[in-house]
Design an enzyme around this catalytic site. Structure first.
Site, mmCIF file in Angstrom:
data_model
loop_
_atom_site.group_PDB
_atom_site.id
_atom_site.type_symbol
_atom_site.label_atom_id
_atom_site.label_comp_id
_atom_site.label_asym_id
_atom_site.label_seq_id
_atom_site.Cartn_x
_atom_site.Cartn_y
_atom_site.Cartn_z
ATOM 1 N N HIS A 313 26.136 -4.072 18.462
ATOM 2 C CA HIS A 313 26.755 -5.127 19.263
ATOM 3 C C HIS A 313 25.767 -5.556 20.343
ATOM 4 O O HIS A 313 25.055 -4.728 20.895
ATOM 5 C CB HIS A 313 28.044 -4.614 19.923
ATOM 6 N N ASP A 371 34.812 -4.706 14.107
ATOM 7 C CA ASP A 371 34.927 -5.106 12.698
ATOM 8 C C ASP A 371 34.852 -3.940 11.727
ATOM 9 O O ASP A 371 35.097 -4.117 10.533
ATOM 10 C CB ASP A 371 33.807 -6.116 12.370
HETATM 11 C C1 SDX Z 1 31.482 -9.460 16.670
HETATM 12 O O1 SDX Z 1 29.437 -11.023 20.868
HETATM 13 C C2 SDX Z 1 30.591 -10.549 20.673
HETATM 14 O O2 SDX Z 1 31.282 -10.157 21.562
HETATM 15 C C3 SDX Z 1 31.056 -10.571 19.228
HETATM 16 C C4 SDX Z 1 32.384 -9.902 18.938
HETATM 17 C C5 SDX Z 1 33.537 -10.672 19.540
HETATM 18 O O3 SDX Z 1 34.604 -10.065 19.729
HETATM 19 O O4 SDX Z 1 33.404 -11.900 19.711
HETATM 20 O O5 SDX Z 1 32.391 -8.581 19.462
HETATM 21 C C6 SDX Z 1 32.683 -9.797 17.443
HETATM 22 O O6 SDX Z 1 30.815 -10.329 16.216
HETATM 23 C C7 SDX Z 1 31.067 -7.993 16.536
HETATM 24 C C8 SDX Z 1 29.678 -7.829 15.833
HETATM 25 C C9 SDX Z 1 29.948 -7.943 14.325
HETATM 26 N N1 SDX Z 1 28.684 -7.981 13.588
HETATM 27 C C10 SDX Z 1 28.304 -6.989 12.762
HETATM 28 O O7 SDX Z 1 28.904 -5.909 12.676
HETATM 29 C C11 SDX Z 1 27.077 -7.298 11.932
HETATM 30 C C12 SDX Z 1 26.105 -6.121 12.006
HETATM 31 N N2 SDX Z 1 25.612 -6.039 13.405
HETATM 32 C C13 SDX Z 1 24.313 -6.682 13.637
HETATM 33 O O8 SDX Z 1 24.120 -7.875 12.938
HETATM 34 C C14 SDX Z 1 23.971 -6.691 15.135
HETATM 35 O O9 SDX Z 1 24.262 -5.464 15.627
HETATM 36 C C15 SDX Z 1 24.575 -7.740 16.049
HETATM 37 C C16 SDX Z 1 24.357 -9.113 15.557
HETATM 38 C C17 SDX Z 1 26.030 -7.491 16.225
HETATM 39 C C18 SDX Z 1 23.903 -7.594 17.419
HETATM 40 O O10 SDX Z 1 22.595 -7.866 17.249
HETATM 41 P P1 SDX Z 1 21.550 -7.912 18.479
HETATM 42 O O11 SDX Z 1 22.215 -7.628 19.770
HETATM 43 O O12 SDX Z 1 20.748 -9.157 18.373
HETATM 44 O O13 SDX Z 1 20.683 -6.644 18.209
HETATM 45 P P2 SDX Z 1 19.430 -6.657 17.326
HETATM 46 O O14 SDX Z 1 19.684 -7.398 16.040
HETATM 47 O O15 SDX Z 1 18.282 -7.073 18.176
HETATM 48 O O16 SDX Z 1 19.318 -5.097 16.937
HETATM 49 C C19 SDX Z 1 18.589 -4.199 17.731
HETATM 50 C C20 SDX Z 1 18.053 -3.200 16.733
HETATM 51 C C21 SDX Z 1 17.202 -3.858 15.623
HETATM 52 O O17 SDX Z 1 16.297 -2.864 15.167
HETATM 53 P P3 SDX Z 1 14.750 -2.885 15.724
HETATM 54 O O18 SDX Z 1 14.223 -4.284 15.407
HETATM 55 O O19 SDX Z 1 14.871 -2.641 17.222
HETATM 56 O O20 SDX Z 1 14.050 -1.816 14.972
HETATM 57 O O21 SDX Z 1 19.147 -2.560 16.022
HETATM 58 C C22 SDX Z 1 19.072 -2.877 14.637
HETATM 59 C C23 SDX Z 1 18.189 -4.107 14.519
HETATM 60 O O22 SDX Z 1 17.590 -4.141 13.229
HETATM 61 N N3 SDX Z 1 20.451 -3.162 14.230
HETATM 62 C C24 SDX Z 1 21.002 -2.694 13.127
HETATM 63 C C25 SDX Z 1 22.323 -3.145 13.152
HETATM 64 N N4 SDX Z 1 22.527 -3.874 14.251
HETATM 65 C C26 SDX Z 1 21.355 -3.891 14.922
HETATM 66 N N5 SDX Z 1 20.495 -1.932 12.133
HETATM 67 C C27 SDX Z 1 21.374 -1.612 11.131
HETATM 68 N N6 SDX Z 1 22.676 -2.034 11.089
HETATM 69 C C28 SDX Z 1 23.169 -2.790 12.082
HETATM 70 N N7 SDX Z 1 24.446 -3.179 12.033
#
Ligand code: SDX
Length: 436
Positions: A313, A371
């Site tokens: 998140h 989720d």
């Molecule tokens: C919702 O914003 C909100 O409040 C949204 C929400 C709401 O109520 O409105 O809470 C609802 O959308 C919840 C989030 C649902 N999405 C998912 O579950 C999809 C999977 N999650 C990722 O796509 C991700 O975690 C995000 C999009 C939610 C957040 O992404 P960020 O903050 O941009 O973080 P990032 O992508 O920069 O990740 C940081 C690191 C990265 O690795 P490095 O490049 O540092 O090596 O963490 C890794 C990412 O690759 N990472 C994950 C991951 N999420 C982040 N690796 C594996 N699985 C994941 N789910």
């Protein structure tokens, strides 16, 4: 917002004149550095794609503490609202800033109930879609289409119009989601039954048929009502920011909310609950718990492009409090429905345990978000996977409207118009085609 005694001073190593920037304090949470005069005084923009360090507005609606895993709606902890209130009370709180007293509760419930029907023409609008269209494609169209029926409440700058369109949207979203579901099934639409509660009425429109009497199931109603409360608002997330930016042009509320529906559909956002359940089903099909290790390996391999859906998140760097409540609801619902041995729930808990002990996820502060479990609950109560995000949109509509109305009511609001760092071709002349 309160001016801080502390100022930020921006200095440049090339001796350009430095600049003092005011800092403001909120009631809780990080202070903000006011950069509104930066460009005028320095000719420079700030640069923050994804808005990781940018506050787009000041708001009194929802506060999140990502490190503590805290979520407050108008100051009330989500845990207390989930336990003591229902979704319509939460709608009243988000819209007007206070929980209703007994009379206000009665009046608000009646007001919403009296707007649950949609114009009969809407069913012909649905007919334009293929029966197998994704429900979010249908919802994006239907919600935008509402603006074609309510010319009497489309002036976003008129407080009465904002009030009636808020009630219409909250009241009609369940009806539209149920219509999208029935259309996909090829079953007749069920009209709202106004003697039922908001959420019981939704289950009636979803699962009843004209052929037999339908009694809403209390376990299903309570689970759905909690799902609605947990999804109602969440500060300046992607879809809420979309609604604010869209509404800042002065467009009508229905069009602005339709933009929010479209944004929520994405798998990185509201589409994650559908993606998380599909992920669990894929692991289950591949062999279940013993296949988790292999799956986690793929997730860690950046080239795989595979993410652990329902994890991570932008704000929560601790457990999403909604995920905890959703997991509890999972236990309650599965037990009440005699599904406590649901293999998918066991798989989800095993996956969560392994991920929370794995350095990759610990180092990146990746925890389950709202989720991760919501799909299991919805599947258990009979909601098809493809409808999960539409249910999320139904619940988030009140948050979008509350945030939109807060922006419009702010005398300082302007149309949102970010700038850019231009890295493309500088001015050049068009050459005759023979010279290109
Ligand atoms: C919702 O914003 C909100 O409040 C949204 C929400 C709401 O109520 O409105 O809470 C609802 O959308 C919840 C989030 C649902 N999405 C998912 O579950 C999809 C999977 N999650 C990722 O796509 C991700 O975690 C995000 C999009 C939610 C957040 O992404 P960020 O903050 O941009 O973080 P990032 O992508 O920069 O990740 C940081 C690191 C990265 O690795 P490095 O490049 O540092 O090596 O963490 C890794 C990412 O690759 N990472 C994950 C991951 N999420 C982040 N690796 C594996 N699985 C994941 N789910």
């Amino acid at each position: 917002m309160t001016p801080s005694d502390v100022k930020a001073t921006l200095a440049f190593s090339d001796g350009s004149p430095s600049m003092d920037l005011p800092i403001y304090k909120g009631s809780v949470g990080p202070d903000v550095i006011d950069i509104r005069k930066l460009y005028a005084q320095t000719g420079k923009f700030t640069y923050d794609p994804g808005f990781l360090s940018t506050a787009s507005c000041n708001s009194s609606i929802t506060y999140i503490d990502g490190d503590k895993g805290e979520l407050l709606y108008r100051g009330y902890p989500i845990e207390q609202l989930a336990q003591h209130c229902d979704f319509l009370d939460t709608c009243h709180l988000l819209l007007y800033g206070e929980l209703p007293n007994a009379q206000q509760q009665k009046d608000f419930h009646k007001l919403v109930t009296n707007h649950t029907m949609v114009n009969e023409q809407m069913q012909f609008f649905l007919r334009g879609f293929r029966r197998d269209a994704h429900p979010m494609a249908v919802m994006t169209g239907l919600v935008g289409g509402l603006s074609a029926f309510y010319h009497d409440s489309t002036d976003i700058n008129n407080p009465q119009h904002r009030e009636i369109s808020a009630i219409r949207l909250i009241a009609k979203m369940p009806t539209l989601v149920a219509m999208a579901y029935k259309y996909a099934l090829g079953q007749p639409y069920m009209y709202p039954r106004n003697e039922l509660s908001y959420t019981a009425n939704f289950t009636h429109m979803m699962f009843a048929t004209p052929c037999e009497k339908y009694e809403p199931n209390d376990v299903v109603v309570r689970a759905l009502d909690r799902i609605f409360i947990l999804h109602a608002d969440h500060e300046q997330n992607a879809s809420t920011s979309t609604v604010r930016l869209c509404g800042s042009s002065g467009t009508n509320p229905f069009a602005a909310i339709a933009a929010g529906v479209a944004c929520l559909w994405g798998p990185a956002h509201g589409g994650a609950n559908e993606a998380a359940l599909n992920m669990l089903e894929d692991i289950q099909k591949a062999g279940g718990v013993e296949k988790i290790g292999e799956f986690i390996k793929q997730v860690k391999d950046k080239n795989s492009g595979i993410k652990l859906m329902g994890f991570g998140h932008r704000v929560y760097k601790n457990y999403d409090p909604r995920a905890k409540l959703m997991r509890e609801t999972c236990h309650e619902v599965l037990e009440a429905l005699g599904l406590e041995n649901d293999p998918l729930f066991k798989l989800a808990m095993a996956l969560e345990k392994i991920a929370l002990e794995d350095e990759y996820f610990v180092a990146r502060k990746l925890y389950p978000n709202v989720d991760f479990y919501s799909g299991i609950v919805q599947r258990a109560i009979g909601i098809p996977v493809s409808l999960f995000t539409a249910i999320f949109a139904l619940a988030r509509t009140v948050g979008w409207i509350a945030q939109l109305n807060e922006m419009i009511a702010d005398p300082e609001y302007k149309i949102g118009r970010p700038r850019q760092l231009f890295v493309g071709a500088t001015a050049r002349d068009v050459k005759p085609i023979g010279q290109r």
